[in-house]
Design a protein around this motif. Sequence first.
Motif, PDB file in Angstrom:
ATOM      1  N   TYR A  13       8.803  -4.269   4.197  1.00 38.09           N
ATOM      2  CA  TYR A  13      10.467  -4.548   4.550  1.00 38.09           C
ATOM      3  C   TYR A  13      10.627  -4.624   6.399  1.00 38.09           C
ATOM      4  CZ  TYR A  13      15.408  -3.795   5.162  1.00 38.09           C
ATOM      5  OH  TYR A  13      16.923  -3.604   5.553  1.00 38.09           O
ATOM      6  N   ASN A  14      11.015  -5.545   6.663  1.00 38.45           N
ATOM      7  CA  ASN A  14      11.079  -5.776   8.045  1.00 38.45           C
ATOM      8  C   ASN A  14       9.930  -4.959   8.890  1.00 38.45           C
ATOM      9  OD1 ASN A  14      13.464  -7.063   7.407  1.00 38.45           O
ATOM     10  ND2 ASN A  14      14.864  -5.448   8.048  1.00 38.45           N
ATOM     11  N   GLY A  15       8.737  -5.520   8.585  1.00 33.59           N
ATOM     12  CA  GLY A  15       7.416  -5.141   9.250  1.00 33.59           C
ATOM     13  C   GLY A  15       7.272  -5.134  10.761  1.00 33.59           C
ATOM     14  N   GLY A  16       7.875  -6.118  11.533  1.00 32.51           N
ATOM     15  CA  GLY A  16       7.990  -6.381  12.827  1.00 32.51           C
ATOM     16  C   GLY A  16       6.503  -6.653  13.249  1.00 32.51           C
ATOM     17  N   GLN A  17       6.101  -6.161  14.536  1.00 32.58           N
ATOM     18  CA  GLN A  17       4.867  -6.344  14.964  1.00 32.58           C
ATOM     19  C   GLN A  17       3.664  -5.584  14.460  1.00 32.58           C
ATOM     20  OE1 GLN A  17       4.073  -8.763  17.717  1.00 32.58           O
ATOM     21  NE2 GLN A  17       5.994  -9.341  17.062  1.00 32.58           N
ATOM     22  N   ASP A  18       3.763  -4.397  13.832  1.00 28.96           N
ATOM     23  CA  ASP A  18       2.952  -3.500  13.098  1.00 28.96           C
ATOM     24  C   ASP A  18       2.637  -4.231  11.883  1.00 28.96           C
ATOM     25  OD1 ASP A  18       3.334  -1.691  14.991  1.00 28.96           O
ATOM     26  OD2 ASP A  18       4.597  -0.202  13.641  1.00 28.96           O
ATOM     27  N   PHE A  19       3.419  -5.135  11.147  1.00 26.54           N
ATOM     28  CA  PHE A  19       3.092  -5.568  10.161  1.00 26.54           C
ATOM     29  C   PHE A  19       2.194  -6.965  10.600  1.00 26.54           C
ATOM     30  CE2 PHE A  19       4.093  -8.986   6.724  1.00 26.54           C
ATOM     31  CZ  PHE A  19       3.430  -8.528   5.817  1.00 26.54           C
ATOM     32  N   LYS A  20       2.336  -7.583  11.575  1.00 23.20           N
ATOM     33  CA  LYS A  20       1.562  -8.572  11.948  1.00 23.20           C
ATOM     34  C   LYS A  20       0.047  -7.845  12.403  1.00 23.20           C
ATOM     35  CE  LYS A  20       4.786 -11.536  14.243  1.00 23.20           C
ATOM     36  NZ  LYS A  20       5.233 -12.131  15.500  1.00 23.20           N
ATOM     37  N   ARG A  21      -0.309  -6.568  13.017  1.00 22.02           N
ATOM     38  CA  ARG A  21      -1.333  -6.173  13.329  1.00 22.02           C
ATOM     39  C   ARG A  21      -1.761  -5.690  11.846  1.00 22.02           C
ATOM     40  NH1 ARG A  21      -0.307  -1.347  17.669  1.00 22.02           N
ATOM     41  NH2 ARG A  21      -2.403  -1.256  17.313  1.00 22.02           N
ATOM     42  N   CYS A  22      -1.153  -5.514  10.752  1.00 20.40           N
ATOM     43  CA  CYS A  22      -1.578  -5.204   9.701  1.00 20.40           C
ATOM     44  C   CYS A  22      -2.380  -6.180   9.229  1.00 20.40           C
ATOM     45  CB  CYS A  22      -0.769  -4.436   8.793  1.00 20.40           C
ATOM     46  SG  CYS A  22      -1.026  -4.464   7.152  1.00 20.40           S
ATOM     47  N   LEU A  23      -1.923  -7.440   9.290  1.00 22.80           N
ATOM     48  CA  LEU A  23      -2.436  -8.699   8.491  1.00 22.80           C
ATOM     49  C   LEU A  23      -3.658  -9.180   9.435  1.00 22.80           C
ATOM     50  CD1 LEU A  23       0.892 -10.581   7.817  1.00 22.80           C
ATOM     51  CD2 LEU A  23      -0.689  -9.444   6.151  1.00 22.80           C
ATOM     52  N   ALA A  24      -3.589  -8.799  10.651  1.00 17.23           N
ATOM     53  CA  ALA A  24      -4.927  -9.218  11.548  1.00 17.23           C
ATOM     54  C   ALA A  24      -5.799  -8.479  11.289  1.00 17.23           C
ATOM     55  CB  ALA A  24      -4.344  -9.054  13.095  1.00 17.23           C
ATOM     56  N   SER A  25      -5.706  -7.223  11.034  1.00 14.52           N
ATOM     57  CA  SER A  25      -6.886  -6.387  10.691  1.00 14.52           C
ATOM     58  C   SER A  25      -7.671  -6.945   9.559  1.00 14.52           C
ATOM     59  CB  SER A  25      -6.428  -4.977  10.767  1.00 14.52           C
ATOM     60  OG  SER A  25      -5.892  -4.335   9.568  1.00 14.52           O
ATOM     61  N   ILE A  26      -6.872  -7.096   8.568  1.00 17.87           N
ATOM     62  CA  ILE A  26      -7.442  -7.993   7.261  1.00 17.87           C
ATOM     63  C   ILE A  26      -8.382  -8.913   7.716  1.00 17.87           C
ATOM     64  CG2 ILE A  26      -6.937  -8.456   4.929  1.00 17.87           C
ATOM     65  CD1 ILE A  26      -4.528  -6.916   4.902  1.00 17.87           C
ATOM     66  N   GLN A  27      -7.911  -9.862   8.497  1.00 18.68           N
ATOM     67  CA  GLN A  27      -8.600 -11.079   8.943  1.00 18.68           C
ATOM     68  C   GLN A  27     -10.012 -10.621   9.542  1.00 18.68           C
ATOM     69  OE1 GLN A  27      -6.208 -13.671  11.294  1.00 18.68           O
ATOM     70  NE2 GLN A  27      -5.594 -14.868   9.276  1.00 18.68           N
ATOM     71  N   GLN A  28     -10.090  -9.643  10.296  1.00 23.50           N
ATOM     72  CA  GLN A  28     -10.972  -9.006  10.940  1.00 23.50           C
ATOM     73  C   GLN A  28     -12.173  -8.287  10.034  1.00 23.50           C
ATOM     74  OE1 GLN A  28      -9.305  -7.220  14.225  1.00 23.50           O
ATOM     75  NE2 GLN A  28      -8.388  -8.960  14.927  1.00 23.50           N
ATOM     76  N   SER A  29     -11.865  -8.107   8.653  1.00 24.06           N
ATOM     77  CA  SER A  29     -12.447  -7.166   7.797  1.00 24.06           C
ATOM     78  C   SER A  29     -14.080  -7.907   7.766  1.00 24.06           C
ATOM     79  CB  SER A  29     -11.880  -7.156   6.692  1.00 24.06           C
ATOM     80  OG  SER A  29     -12.613  -6.418   5.699  1.00 24.06           O
TER      81      SER A  29
END
Length: 335
Positions: A13-29
């Motif tokens: 819910y309205n994740g902002g920049q933290d949400f982008k970092r969350c998704l980016a970390s999954i890409q780097q798994s």
Amino acid sequence: MSSISISIVIPVYNGGQDFKRCLASIQQSVRPPDELIVVSDGDTDGSWHVAETFGANVQRLPTPGGPARARNLGSQAADGDILFFMDADVTIHPQTLGLIADAFKHRPDLTALIGSYDDEPGASNFLSQYKNLFHHYTHQTSSEIASTFWGACGAIRRPVFLSLGGFDERYRKPCIEDIELGYRLKKAGYSIRLCKDIYVKHLKRWEFKSLLRAEIFYRALPWTELLLRDRNFNADLNLSHTNRLSVVLTFLLIGSLIASPIFPWLIVFTSGFALGLVLINLDVYQFFYNKRGLIFTLRVIPWHWFYFLYGGATFAYATVKHYLTKLRPLNSQAT
């Protein structure tokens, strides 16, 4: 043995920049997920669109209903053997998913696991560093045989999760829906393990008001109600015997301090209670000293004692309210 598939489920819910970092970390798994499902819980900042750009399967809800409902919706759309729940303000380490897969692969009896916050919280202000490091300490010093689940970093076999009906959707705020699920898992005879080498990073920035609101209204009050309902007082995580004794000593300290102007001799007891609090929590303060130094640790101590104060007061209030509520029907019948 066949490989184990993992579906990541994230409510946002309205994740902002933290949400982008969350998704980016999954890409780097190192070990990518087999499926990434994001449930947009009525967000208004375009978080759902950000998730699509990262290749997520996005489920959208028109209005916010809380993470319990959102996680259940995402789980129903998932195909993986394992459901891995993350919060939108959490990032995973490159090895996190691989360690989760290995844990379930090598332990067929394992139903669910929870991980740990790491020791490098994302937000730099004191309260965020203190609170998230304290969570890390709690995870790292607790029993590996867990009695609760954890929605910020928790994995569970999908058939078991669905058979139990998922999270309790009556919790409409980020609350204790994960703890309640853990209690049901244990009651049904399933095993939950705290895996201390499985890390996520918490990015949340805590401020005074947000911290107290979350800890009192979204954690302590509903958790106390759950404990009293299920009579489940296992000495696990925040319910350790040391914490319980610390609550008692904190109230004795406050009481003797208030009464000492009238009875000056009580200052001796005040000093004794303070010393007792330091000694029984010495491992905690040693941990903070090793991580952040002396000045930081000296700032931690009053906050730590304040935590015992409001936690204990909330527990007492909820307990009295619980038993008064139970007495009302009896009084009504008597009259």
